[in-house]
Design a protein around this motif. Structure first.
Motif, short mmCIF file in Angstrom:
data_model
loop_
_atom_site.label_atom_id
_atom_site.label_comp_id
_atom_site.label_asym_id
_atom_site.label_seq_id
_atom_site.Cartn_x
_atom_site.Cartn_y
_atom_site.Cartn_z
N ASP A 186 0.80 -1.28 -0.10
CA ASP A 186 0.17 -0.02 -0.09
C ASP A 186 0.93 1.17 -0.05
OD1 ASP A 186 -2.49 1.46 -0.05
OD2 ASP A 186 -2.52 1.43 2.13
N CYS A 187 2.23 1.09 -0.42
CA CYS A 187 3.23 2.18 -0.33
C CYS A 187 2.69 3.43 -1.31
CB CYS A 187 4.66 1.73 -0.47
SG CYS A 187 4.79 0.78 -2.00
N CYS A 188 2.11 3.13 -2.47
CA CYS A 188 1.56 4.20 -3.21
C CYS A 188 0.76 5.05 -2.89
CB CYS A 188 1.39 3.39 -4.57
SG CYS A 188 2.80 2.68 -5.47
N SER A 189 0.18 4.81 -1.75
CA SER A 189 -0.81 5.67 -1.35
C SER A 189 -0.33 6.73 -0.45
CB SER A 189 -1.94 5.04 -0.45
OG SER A 189 -1.44 4.30 0.60
N ALA A 190 1.15 6.69 -0.37
CA ALA A 190 1.96 7.75 0.18
C ALA A 190 3.09 8.02 -0.68
CB ALA A 190 2.48 7.20 1.63
N PRO A 191 2.53 8.61 -1.82
CA PRO A 191 3.42 8.94 -3.02
C PRO A 191 4.89 9.70 -2.65
CG PRO A 191 1.43 10.21 -3.56
CD PRO A 191 1.19 9.32 -2.46
N GLY A 192 5.01 10.56 -1.90
CA GLY A 192 6.13 11.43 -1.65
C GLY A 192 6.93 10.74 -0.73
N THR A 193 6.78 9.90 0.22
CA THR A 193 7.56 9.06 0.94
C THR A 193 7.92 7.75 0.10
OG1 THR A 193 6.02 9.49 2.97
CG2 THR A 193 7.54 7.71 2.93
N CYS A 194 7.02 7.40 -0.80
CA CYS A 194 7.29 6.21 -1.60
C CYS A 194 8.27 6.64 -2.77
CB CYS A 194 6.01 5.75 -2.39
SG CYS A 194 6.32 4.03 -3.41
N ILE A 195 8.22 7.68 -3.29
CA ILE A 195 9.28 8.00 -4.03
C ILE A 195 10.74 8.45 -3.63
CG2 ILE A 195 9.99 10.00 -5.84
CD1 ILE A 195 7.00 10.32 -6.53
N PRO A 247 11.91 -0.33 -0.13
CA PRO A 247 11.01 0.78 -0.36
C PRO A 247 9.63 0.49 0.48
CG PRO A 247 11.84 0.41 -2.29
CD PRO A 247 12.03 -0.83 -1.74
N CYS A 248 9.00 -0.58 0.13
CA CYS A 248 7.84 -0.86 0.80
C CYS A 248 7.92 -0.93 2.34
CB CYS A 248 7.39 -1.98 0.23
SG CYS A 248 6.84 -1.98 -1.47
N ASP A 249 8.98 -1.82 2.79
CA ASP A 249 9.12 -1.66 4.13
C ASP A 249 9.49 -0.27 4.92
OD1 ASP A 249 10.42 -2.32 6.86
OD2 ASP A 249 12.38 -2.20 5.88
N LEU A 250 10.05 0.48 4.28
CA LEU A 250 10.55 1.79 4.75
C LEU A 250 9.01 2.75 4.88
CD1 LEU A 250 13.71 2.62 2.85
CD2 LEU A 250 13.56 2.16 5.53
N VAL A 251 8.18 2.62 3.88
CA VAL A 251 6.85 3.42 3.73
C VAL A 251 6.16 2.81 4.97
CG1 VAL A 251 5.08 4.03 2.25
CG2 VAL A 251 7.32 4.07 1.17
N GLN A 252 5.98 1.56 4.85
CA GLN A 252 5.06 1.02 5.90
C GLN A 252 5.23 1.42 7.48
OE1 GLN A 252 5.05 -3.41 6.36
NE2 GLN A 252 3.01 -3.24 6.23
N GLU A 253 6.84 1.50 7.64
CA GLU A 253 7.32 1.82 8.92
C GLU A 253 6.97 3.55 9.16
OE1 GLU A 253 10.98 0.65 10.64
OE2 GLU A 253 11.51 -0.69 8.86
N SER A 254 7.31 4.37 8.07
CA SER A 254 6.88 5.56 8.26
C SER A 254 5.59 5.95 8.41
CB SER A 254 7.20 6.41 6.94
OG SER A 254 6.91 7.70 7.01
N ARG A 255 4.48 5.16 7.86
CA ARG A 255 3.08 5.51 8.17
C ARG A 255 2.73 4.98 9.61
NH1 ARG A 255 -0.28 3.79 3.10
NH2 ARG A 255 -1.45 5.39 3.69
N GLU A 256 3.33 4.00 10.16
CA GLU A 256 2.92 3.57 11.29
C GLU A 256 3.30 4.70 12.32
OE1 GLU A 256 0.58 1.04 13.13
OE2 GLU A 256 1.33 0.24 11.13
N ILE A 257 4.42 5.21 12.31
CA ILE A 257 4.96 6.13 13.15
C ILE A 257 4.23 7.39 12.90
CG2 ILE A 257 7.05 7.64 13.64
CD1 ILE A 257 8.87 5.51 12.64
N GLU A 258 3.64 7.72 11.61
CA GLU A 258 2.88 8.87 11.38
C GLU A 258 1.58 8.61 12.02
OE1 GLU A 258 0.58 10.72 7.53
OE2 GLU A 258 2.40 9.60 7.08
N ALA A 283 11.67 6.84 -0.95
CA ALA A 283 12.01 5.37 -0.42
C ALA A 283 12.63 4.90 -1.20
CB ALA A 283 11.10 4.64 0.21
N CYS A 284 12.21 4.98 -2.72
CA CYS A 284 12.68 4.12 -3.76
C CYS A 284 14.14 4.80 -4.32
CB CYS A 284 12.09 4.14 -4.82
SG CYS A 284 10.15 3.23 -4.95
N CYS A 285 14.20 6.12 -4.30
CA CYS A 285 15.36 6.86 -4.89
C CYS A 285 16.29 7.24 -3.89
CB CYS A 285 15.01 8.09 -5.48
SG CYS A 285 13.75 7.87 -6.98
N PHE A 286 16.20 7.29 -2.62
CA PHE A 286 17.01 7.53 -1.57
C PHE A 286 16.47 6.91 -0.36
CE2 PHE A 286 16.72 11.29 -4.34
CZ PHE A 286 18.14 11.37 -4.96
#
Length: 153
Positions: free
Chosen positions: A39-48, A131-142, A50-53
Motif C-alpha cells: 500500500d506504499c503508493c498511497s503515500a506517493p511522496g514517501t514512496c518516491i 522501499p515498501c518496508d520503509l514506507v510502511q514503517e513511516s506510516r505507522e509512526i505517522e 524511499a525508492c530513490c534515496f
C-alpha cells in the motif's frame, strides 16, 4: 441509572500517542500493520523518496521513532534529512547490507506498536521489499504522531 463516562486515552510524557490509531483488533500475537506492505503508493511522496534515496527515509524514520520513544512527542522537524542514521545507512548500503539495519528497525517498530511478525519476516521484508518496508514503517509512526494532533511533515 448513572451515566458512565467512556475511558479516554491519556498521553504521558515519554509515552507517545495512540499506538493503534486505527483501533485494529489485537490478538495474543499482536495486531496487523495499519497499512499493507504493498500500500506504499498511497503515500506517493514517501514512496518516491524511499525508492530513490532509501537512506533518507530510513534516517527520518529512525529519528522520528527515537524522538517519540524518548520524549513522547513527534520530532520537531519531521526527522531531519541527512542525519547520522541516514549517513550510516548510506555507508552500509554501499556494502550491500543495509537490509540488516532496516531489519532491526522494523523489529523495533513492530515491538513499539505490538504488531505481529518475526525477525525472519522482518529481514525478508527489509531485503526484498526495501522501499515498501520503509514506507510502511513511516506510516505507522505517522499515525501515532497524528493521534497527538500533529500533521504529516
Amino acid at each position: 441509572m448513572a451515566y458512565k463516562a467512556q475511558p479516554q486515552m491519556v498521553i504521558v510524557q515519554g509515552g507517545g500517542g495512540n499506538r493503534n490509531a486505527k483501533n485494529l483488533p489485537v490478538t495474543a500475537g499482536g495486531r496487523d500493520w495499519s497499512h499493507g506492505l504493498c500500500d506504499c503508493c498511497s503515500a506517493p511522496g514517501t514512496c518516491i523518496v524511499a525508492c530513490c534515496f532509501p537512506c533518507i527515509t530510513y534516517g527520518k524514520n529512525k529519528n522520528r521513532f527515537k524522538h517519540l520513544s524518548a520524549k513522547g512527542v513527534p520530532h520537531p522537524d519531521g526527522g531531519g534529512c541527512c542525519t547520522g542514521d541516514c549517513c550510516i545507512h548510506f555507508i552500509v548500503a554501499s556494502c550491500g547490507i543495509a537490509c540488516l539495519l532496516q531489519c532491526m528497525s522494523r523489529g523495533e517498530t513492530r515491538t513499539r506498536y505490538n504488531i505481529k511478525g518475526s525477525g525472519c519476516g522482518d529481514c525478508c521484508t527489509a531485503c526484498f521489499c526495501t522501499p515498501c518496508d520503509l514506507v510502511q514503517e513511516s506510516r505507522e509512526i505517522e499515525l501515532e504522531e497524528q493521534s497527538m494532533g500533529y500533521l504529516k511533515h
